[in-house]
Design a protein around this motif. Structure first.
Motif, PDB file in Angstrom:
ATOM      1  N   ASP A 129       0.836  -1.204   0.000  1.00 19.89           N
ATOM      2  CA  ASP A 129       0.000   0.000   0.000  1.00 19.89           C
ATOM      3  C   ASP A 129       0.868   1.251   0.000  1.00 19.89           C
ATOM      4  OD1 ASP A 129      -2.328  -1.445   0.110  1.00 19.89           O
ATOM      5  OD2 ASP A 129      -2.639  -1.191   2.270  1.00 19.89           O
ATOM      6  N   HIS A 130       0.278   2.352  -0.414  1.00 20.94           N
ATOM      7  CA  HIS A 130       0.946   3.647  -0.311  1.00 20.94           C
ATOM      8  C   HIS A 130       0.554   4.273   1.027  1.00 20.94           C
ATOM      9  CE1 HIS A 130       1.846   2.938  -4.447  1.00 20.94           C
ATOM     10  NE2 HIS A 130       0.575   2.895  -4.756  1.00 20.94           N
ATOM     11  N   HIS A 131       1.429   5.075   1.585  1.00 26.46           N
ATOM     12  CA  HIS A 131       1.164   5.615   2.911  1.00 26.46           C
ATOM     13  C   HIS A 131       1.372   7.130   2.953  1.00 26.46           C
ATOM     14  CE1 HIS A 131       0.951   1.517   4.372  1.00 26.46           C
ATOM     15  NE2 HIS A 131       2.098   1.272   3.781  1.00 26.46           N
ATOM     16  N   PRO A 132       0.298   7.897   3.161  1.00 19.86           N
ATOM     17  CA  PRO A 132       0.450   9.338   3.370  1.00 19.86           C
ATOM     18  C   PRO A 132       0.909   9.593   4.808  1.00 19.86           C
ATOM     19  CG  PRO A 132      -1.877   8.735   3.360  1.00 19.86           C
ATOM     20  CD  PRO A 132      -1.109   7.469   3.125  1.00 19.86           C
ATOM     21  N   MET A 133       2.184   9.870   4.984  1.00 16.97           N
ATOM     22  CA  MET A 133       2.739  10.024   6.327  1.00 16.97           C
ATOM     23  C   MET A 133       2.589  11.474   6.773  1.00 16.97           C
ATOM     24  SD  MET A 133       3.458   6.959   7.102  1.00 16.97           S
ATOM     25  CE  MET A 133       4.233   7.227   8.690  1.00 16.97           C
TER      26      MET A 133
ATOM     27  N   HIS B  43       2.174   9.751  11.718  1.00 19.81           N
ATOM     28  CA  HIS B  43       1.373   8.556  11.417  1.00 19.81           C
ATOM     29  C   HIS B  43       0.916   8.538   9.984  1.00 19.81           C
ATOM     30  CE1 HIS B  43      -2.677  10.576  11.393  1.00 19.81           C
ATOM     31  NE2 HIS B  43      -2.034  11.463  12.112  1.00 19.81           N
ATOM     32  N   CYS B  44       0.657   7.316   9.492  1.00 18.17           N
ATOM     33  CA  CYS B  44      -0.022   7.176   8.216  1.00 18.17           C
ATOM     34  C   CYS B  44      -1.443   7.697   8.411  1.00 18.17           C
ATOM     35  CB  CYS B  44      -0.042   5.724   7.759  1.00 18.17           C
ATOM     36  SG  CYS B  44      -0.994   5.526   6.239  1.00 18.17           S
ATOM     37  N   HIS B  45      -1.938   8.442   7.439  1.00 16.08           N
ATOM     38  CA  HIS B  45      -3.258   9.037   7.590  1.00 16.08           C
ATOM     39  C   HIS B  45      -4.369   8.200   6.952  1.00 16.08           C
ATOM     40  CE1 HIS B  45      -5.857  12.220   8.906  1.00 16.08           C
ATOM     41  NE2 HIS B  45      -4.838  12.991   9.226  1.00 16.08           N
ATOM     42  N   LEU B  46      -4.057   7.048   6.376  1.00 17.77           N
ATOM     43  CA  LEU B  46      -5.132   6.166   5.918  1.00 17.77           C
ATOM     44  C   LEU B  46      -5.828   5.608   7.157  1.00 17.77           C
ATOM     45  CD1 LEU B  46      -3.748   3.993   2.964  1.00 17.77           C
ATOM     46  CD2 LEU B  46      -5.069   6.104   2.882  1.00 17.77           C
ATOM     47  N   PRO B  47      -7.143   5.837   7.295  1.00 18.83           N
ATOM     48  CA  PRO B  47      -7.806   5.439   8.547  1.00 18.83           C
ATOM     49  C   PRO B  47      -7.576   3.972   8.920  1.00 18.83           C
ATOM     50  CG  PRO B  47      -9.240   6.862   7.288  1.00 18.83           C
ATOM     51  CD  PRO B  47      -8.046   6.585   6.411  1.00 18.83           C
ATOM     52  N   HIS B  48      -7.599   3.064   7.946  1.00 24.23           N
ATOM     53  CA  HIS B  48      -7.433   1.646   8.289  1.00 24.23           C
ATOM     54  C   HIS B  48      -5.992   1.311   8.653  1.00 24.23           C
ATOM     55  CE1 HIS B  48     -11.362   0.112   6.237  1.00 24.23           C
ATOM     56  NE2 HIS B  48     -11.547   1.157   7.021  1.00 24.23           N
ATOM     57  N   HIS B  49      -5.089   2.254   8.428  1.00 23.36           N
ATOM     58  CA  HIS B  49      -3.693   2.022   8.822  1.00 23.36           C
ATOM     59  C   HIS B  49      -3.412   2.600  10.207  1.00 23.36           C
ATOM     60  CE1 HIS B  49      -2.315   1.398   4.372  1.00 23.36           C
ATOM     61  NE2 HIS B  49      -3.295   0.601   4.756  1.00 23.36           N
ATOM     62  N   MET B  50      -4.448   3.108  10.846  1.00 20.89           N
ATOM     63  CA  MET B  50      -4.322   3.652  12.207  1.00 20.89           C
ATOM     64  C   MET B  50      -5.009   2.732  13.206  1.00 20.89           C
ATOM     65  SD  MET B  50      -5.291   7.493  10.984  1.00 20.89           S
ATOM     66  CE  MET B  50      -5.345   8.260  12.601  1.00 20.89           C
TER      67      MET B  50
ATOM     68  N   GLY C 125      -1.483   0.877  15.040  1.00 19.62           N
ATOM     69  CA  GLY C 125      -1.018   0.797  13.657  1.00 19.62           C
ATOM     70  C   GLY C 125       0.199   1.653  13.404  1.00 19.62           C
ATOM     71  N   MET C 126       0.169   2.336  12.252  1.00 25.03           N
ATOM     72  CA  MET C 126       1.320   3.150  11.824  1.00 25.03           C
ATOM     73  C   MET C 126       1.325   4.490  12.533  1.00 25.03           C
ATOM     74  SD  MET C 126       1.791   2.586   7.802  1.00 25.03           S
ATOM     75  CE  MET C 126       2.729   1.178   7.219  1.00 25.03           C
ATOM     76  N   MET C 127       1.584   4.440  13.845  1.00 17.79           N
ATOM     77  CA  MET C 127       1.619   5.666  14.636  1.00 17.79           C
ATOM     78  C   MET C 127       2.843   5.670  15.528  1.00 17.79           C
ATOM     79  SD  MET C 127      -2.204   6.104  16.142  1.00 17.79           S
ATOM     80  CE  MET C 127      -3.531   6.787  15.184  1.00 17.79           C
TER      81      MET C 127
HETATM   82 CU   LIG Z   1      -0.767   3.706   5.387  1.00 19.77          CU
END
Ligand SMILES: [Cu+2]
Length: 490
Positions: free
Chosen positions: A252-256, A307-314, A453-455
């Motif tokens: 996946d791509h990740h908007p950090m 953090h990644c800002h994709l909700p499901h990645h949090m 997650g990505m936090m």
């Molecule tokens: Cu992400």
């Protein structure tokens, strides 16, 4: 030569050229206004990169050649206090340890394959002869189990590079790591702190330890192999100029996104961006196979999220506890244990067969998307939700349970789409004690209930607080501490 320079030279084998006087920079008024310099603006040396929770691969010297011993192996990677997975990584971790070299170095990587299948290592972005590209079957024979291969590089590039298996499923099992090439002429302005953060995702079913590398629905999102709140924060002193290098080798791509500061994107997987082309932001999209370096001056004290800002990645794991699914009693109607849990069925060794189709991809249920599966409605109470989450009962562990009553309205059950985050984030998810470490010292009590997650954090600490946290990190005296380069200087 000052003691500090002598020390750095000894510790990291940096060449004398690194300490040559910097090119004179015309400091435009614009850059003075928008890009304040660090407190150590006059410094000209490369800060070693800190890869939190991972650390570096050590090397030995053979004459002038830096020799690294890289071992591919099955590793137990603890991604969260209550979740350890069987990943494939290098030298004990997934991602593997970071390799750091200097432009101009001669480097040898002795690669050893301790996996049960053949592999090889691709050096991502290297402009080296094809024989070192690590593409099995194309540029070299695959390295068989128990086999070795020696890669040799003359480092002429500079920037954030990486290494990984070029076999896609092995990469998704964790076979990746960072390769930092420090520039011969240190970048200006000088950064006081430099960090590397790998972005990865895993699909691991509950009560299972093996990542499903074919799945497209990820339930564990990790930074440097840890899911929040198990991620170790980035510790900086107020006023530091900080570089963070994000590397993405996943699906996946990740908007950090970073709170509290504006950063500039100053580098990519192709090296340094000329200063005139840097762009400001607080979110940087890190696409697959890309690196994005961002820099900022940490002027704003506080514990700021990165953090990644994709909700499901949090989130971790409990994504299926949203909405009416929490009201289901037992398995979804018509589903047996296998289908309801999304377990693969059918002919072993034929994962692309029809039997497997519905279980792969987005639906974890047996037929189509699991959200289409009929469910029964049951009464909802915090107690019942807790009983449904066996993993969260944590007998003998230090999960801190708190009273949920105040967090949930009396009429919650009458509200469409309840619950959303009520049982995923908040007081009952607090695990401050389970993830206690010096870098977390002084965080607001209960902080860990809202980190998944990505936090992670960048903790911008005023001098007194910074010194206290650093003193505790030193006192911990951890073997091969990823923060060693900073602790030695503090
Ligand atoms: Cu992400």
């Amino acid at each position: 030569m000052s003691n500090r320079r002598t020390f750095i030279q000894k510790a990291f084998g940096l060449g004398a050229a690194m300490f040559a006087p910097p090119a004179v920079f015309a400091d435009s008024s614009r850059s003075r206004l928008t890009r304040p310099a660090s407190a150590h603006a006059a410094s000209v040396f490369n800060m070693p990169v800190v890869t939190t929770d991972i650390g570096d691969l050590p090397y030995t010297l053979d004459g002038d050649t830096k020799v690294f011993h890289l071992i591919a192996e099955v590793v137990k990677q603890q991604i969260s206090p209550m979740k350890t997975i069987d990943a494939w990584g290098f030298n004990g971790s997934a991602p593997g340890p970071t390799i750091q070299v200097n432009q101009g170095d001669h480097v040898r990587v002795v690669f050893e394959n301790r996996l049960p299948e053949a592999t090889s290592i691709h050096w991502h972005g290297f402009e080296d002869p094809i024989g070192n590209d690590g593409q099995p079957g194309i540029s070299q024979d695959a390295v068989k189990p128990g086999g070795r291969f020696v890669y040799e590089f003359h480092i002429h590039q500079a920037g954030t590079y990486f290494y990984h298996s070029h076999m896609a499923m092995q990469e998704m099992a964790g076979m990746l790591g960072g390769f930092i090439m420090h520039p011969r002429e240190p970048y200006q302005p000088h950064c006081d702190k430099d960090f590397l953060i790998h972005l990865q995702e895993y699909a691991v079913l509950p009560s299972n330890t093996v990542p499903n590398t074919m799945n497209m629905e990820y339930n564990w999102l990790v930074l440097n192999g840890k899911s929040g709140p198990a991620t170790t924060p980035i510790i900086v002193r107020q006023g530091d100029r900080v570089r963070v290098r994000f590397v993405n080798l996943g699906m996946d791509h990740h908007p950090m996104h970073m709170h509290g500061h504006t950063f500039y994107t100053t580098g990519t997987e192709g090296g340094r961006i000329p200063e005139a082309a840097w762009w400001p932001g607080n979110t940087v999209l890190v696409g697959v196979a890309q690196a994005r370096n961002v820099e900022f001056v940490a002027t704003n004290p506080g514990d700021w999220m990165i953090h990644c800002h994709l909700p499901h990645h949090m989130m971790n794991q409990m994504a299926s506890n949203v909405g009416r699914m929490t009201r289901t009693v037992g398995m979804p109607a018509g589903g047996d244990m296998n289908t309801a849990m999304g377990m693969l069925q059918g002919t072993p060794g034929a994962p692309m067969g029809d039997d497997y189709g519905p279980a792969l991809g987005r639906g974890l249920g047996g037929v189509g998307n699991s959200s289409d599966t009929a469910t029964t409605n049951g009464p909802l109470s915090p107690q019942m939700a807790m009983e449904a989450m066996h993993g969260m009962q944590m007998d003998g562990m230090q999960m801190q349970m708190a009273d949920m009553q105040g967090d949930i309205a009396k009429n919650a059950n009458d509200v469409p789409n309840f619950p959303q985050d009520a049982y995923m984030e908040g007081p009952m998810m607090v695990m401050d004690k389970m993830v206690e470490r010096p870098e977390n010292y002084g965080l607001r009590p209960g902080w860990s209930g809202y980190m998944q997650g990505m936090m992670t954090f960048v903790r911008v600490l005023p001098p007194e607080k910074y010194d206290e946290v650093i003193a505790r990190m030193k006192q911990a005296n951890r073997p091969r501490d990823p923060y060693a380069a900073i602790l030695e200087r503090a």
